[in-house]
Design a protein around this motif. Structure first.
Motif, PDB file in Angstrom:
ATOM      1  N   ILE B  69      10.618 -16.250 -30.187  1.00 61.30           N
ATOM      2  CA  ILE B  69      10.233 -15.341 -31.283  1.00 61.30           C
ATOM      3  C   ILE B  69       9.663 -16.154 -32.451  1.00 61.30           C
ATOM      4  O   ILE B  69       8.684 -15.769 -33.079  1.00 61.30           O
ATOM      5  N   GLY B  70      10.280 -17.302 -32.721  1.00 63.96           N
ATOM      6  CA  GLY B  70       9.847 -18.138 -33.834  1.00 63.96           C
ATOM      7  C   GLY B  70       8.722 -19.106 -33.485  1.00 63.96           C
ATOM      8  O   GLY B  70       8.478 -20.062 -34.238  1.00 63.96           O
ATOM      9  N   GLY B  71       8.072 -18.884 -32.361  1.00 63.41           N
ATOM     10  CA  GLY B  71       6.926 -19.711 -31.995  1.00 63.41           C
ATOM     11  C   GLY B  71       7.279 -21.185 -31.782  1.00 63.41           C
ATOM     12  O   GLY B  71       6.415 -22.051 -31.941  1.00 63.41           O
ATOM     13  N   GLY B  72       8.530 -21.447 -31.444  1.00 61.04           N
ATOM     14  CA  GLY B  72       8.950 -22.827 -31.173  1.00 61.04           C
ATOM     15  C   GLY B  72       9.094 -23.694 -32.418  1.00 61.04           C
ATOM     16  O   GLY B  72       9.238 -24.903 -32.315  1.00 61.04           O
ATOM     17  N   THR B  73       9.068 -23.052 -33.600  1.00 62.34           N
ATOM     18  CA  THR B  73       9.087 -23.850 -34.836  1.00 62.34           C
ATOM     19  C   THR B  73      10.414 -23.788 -35.586  1.00 62.34           C
ATOM     20  O   THR B  73      10.575 -24.494 -36.581  1.00 62.34           O
ATOM     21  N   VAL B  74      11.340 -22.944 -35.145  1.00 61.44           N
ATOM     22  CA  VAL B  74      12.476 -22.619 -36.011  1.00 61.44           C
ATOM     23  C   VAL B  74      13.662 -23.572 -35.897  1.00 61.44           C
ATOM     24  O   VAL B  74      14.571 -23.503 -36.719  1.00 61.44           O
ATOM     25  N   VAL B  75      13.690 -24.428 -34.899  1.00 63.64           N
ATOM     26  CA  VAL B  75      14.831 -25.343 -34.748  1.00 63.64           C
ATOM     27  C   VAL B  75      14.385 -26.759 -35.084  1.00 63.64           C
ATOM     28  O   VAL B  75      13.613 -27.371 -34.342  1.00 63.64           O
ATOM     29  N   TYR B  76      14.833 -27.238 -36.224  1.00 58.58           N
ATOM     30  CA  TYR B  76      14.550 -28.622 -36.611  1.00 58.58           C
ATOM     31  C   TYR B  76      15.563 -29.065 -37.653  1.00 58.58           C
ATOM     32  O   TYR B  76      16.171 -28.249 -38.339  1.00 58.58           O
ATOM     33  N   PHE B 178      13.620 -14.001 -37.877  1.00 55.22           N
ATOM     34  CA  PHE B 178      14.390 -13.513 -36.733  1.00 55.22           C
ATOM     35  C   PHE B 178      14.662 -14.636 -35.734  1.00 55.22           C
ATOM     36  O   PHE B 178      15.748 -14.717 -35.157  1.00 55.22           O
ATOM     37  N   GLY B 179      13.680 -15.490 -35.513  1.00 49.36           N
ATOM     38  CA  GLY B 179      13.897 -16.637 -34.623  1.00 49.36           C
ATOM     39  C   GLY B 179      14.992 -17.548 -35.159  1.00 49.36           C
ATOM     40  O   GLY B 179      15.856 -18.023 -34.408  1.00 49.36           O
ATOM     41  N   THR B 180      14.961 -17.761 -36.474  1.00 49.26           N
ATOM     42  CA  THR B 180      15.995 -18.574 -37.105  1.00 49.26           C
ATOM     43  C   THR B 180      17.363 -17.910 -36.953  1.00 49.26           C
ATOM     44  O   THR B 180      18.358 -18.579 -36.628  1.00 49.26           O
TER      45      THR B 180
END
Lengths: 79, 224
Positions: B69-76, B178-180
């Motif tokens: 959902i977060g386009g692969g950007t939300v986990v860092y 939402f992804g986060t």
């Protein structure tokens, strides 16, 4: 069958309006199910008991969050 | 001279709140670590196949759905001034996400100035951040809103206000949030799973449990 179709056709605009008003709700439903399942599975060991407890937790969490959502919507509508 | 017999190794067990049977927790510390690494892996190690599978499928599916959902950007992982990623504290409840994020953050901030692989789990570029030439090219190729003109030499100087995370948020809108939320909640719920691997099922002290009328056995839930 036709009554079912009629009910569905009447309900769908209401649901669509509701979803438009509360866009995050549908993203939240899987999280509600997940939290209920994890709470249930960490309190039980037997698969049947986990299933029952999942329903139990879903009703509780959904009810509490639903009431909060309803209050927020009412406040937003009348303010 | 008589030899002393080796004392028996202590067994770690829990009591099932449903039927009172004992649950062999094997090595609880190892099980908890495995459950942190991959949700449910500790339970599978303990032979609790049903719960292990339920935890693994449900939590990993939610975590991966959040990533998608977060386009692969939300986990860092990021603790830099102007970009403190507090949500990572929750996301770090799942080790397979936490470890790569920490490695990527260290690599981007370190002398390499570039992450491993395709930059998955790498923190966003901050304004003025220096990167390597290969990472600069990789960012330009992979991010549709960043071009060569957004770099001054090897420094990231975007034309639009903000930094790379601002671009992500503008592009993804509420999907970023939402992804986060999905990934953070999956990580936080995994803390309960880790505890379950460590000490067995949680119990209600009242002796009555949710959705089940059977009495909870008294006494300790864990015999050591």
């Amino acid at each position: 069958m036709s009554a079912l179709c009629l009910a569905a056709s009447l309900a769908s605009p209401i649901l669509a309006t509701f979803a438009d008003r509360v866009p995050g709700m549908f993203f939240g439903l899987p999280l509600l199910a997940l939290a209920s399942l994890i709470f249930a599975a960490t309190h039980h060991e037997d698969p049947a008991a986990i299933g029952l407890a999942t329903v139990h937790w879903t009703v509780w969490l959904g009810g509490i969050l639903g009431v909060v959502l309803a209050v927020v919507l009412l406040l937003g509508t009348f303010s | 001279m008589a030899q002393r017999a080796n004392p028996p190794k202590p067994r770690f067990v829990a009591v099932s709140p449903d039927d009172g049977t004992t649950i062999d927790l094997a090595n609880p510390a190892l099980a908890a670590f495995l459950s942190w690494l991959v949700p449910g892996l500790g339970q599978l190690y303990q032979g609790r196949w049903f719960k292990g599978t339920v935890f693994m499928v449900s939590l990993m599916a939610t975590f991966l759905a959040g990533l998608w959902i977060g386009g692969g950007t939300v986990v860092y992982a990021s603790w830099r001034p102007g970009d403190r990623r507090l949500e990572f504290i929750g996301q770090a409840g799942i080790g397979v996400a936490a470890i790569p994020s920490l490695v990527q953050a260290a690599l981007v901030s370190g002398s390499a100035k570039q992450p491993l692989g395709y930059g998955w789990f790498a923190p966003p570029l901050l304004r003025g951040q220096e990167v390597s030439e290969s990472y600069r090219q990789q960012v330009i190729a992979s991010d549709p809103e960043i071009g060569p003109e957004d770099f001054a030499g090897m420094r990231f100087t975007p034309r639009q206000p903000g930094d790379q995370s601002s671009l992500w948020r503008r592009r993804l809108g509420r999907h970023f949030d939402f992804g986060t939320l999905y990934t953070t909640l999956a990580g936080l719920l995994n803390l309960l799973v880790i505890y379950d691997a460590w000490a067995g099922p949680l119990r209600h002290e009242s002796g009555k449990d949710d959705g089940d009328a059977s009495p909870t056995p008294g006494g300790s839930s864990k015999g050591r």
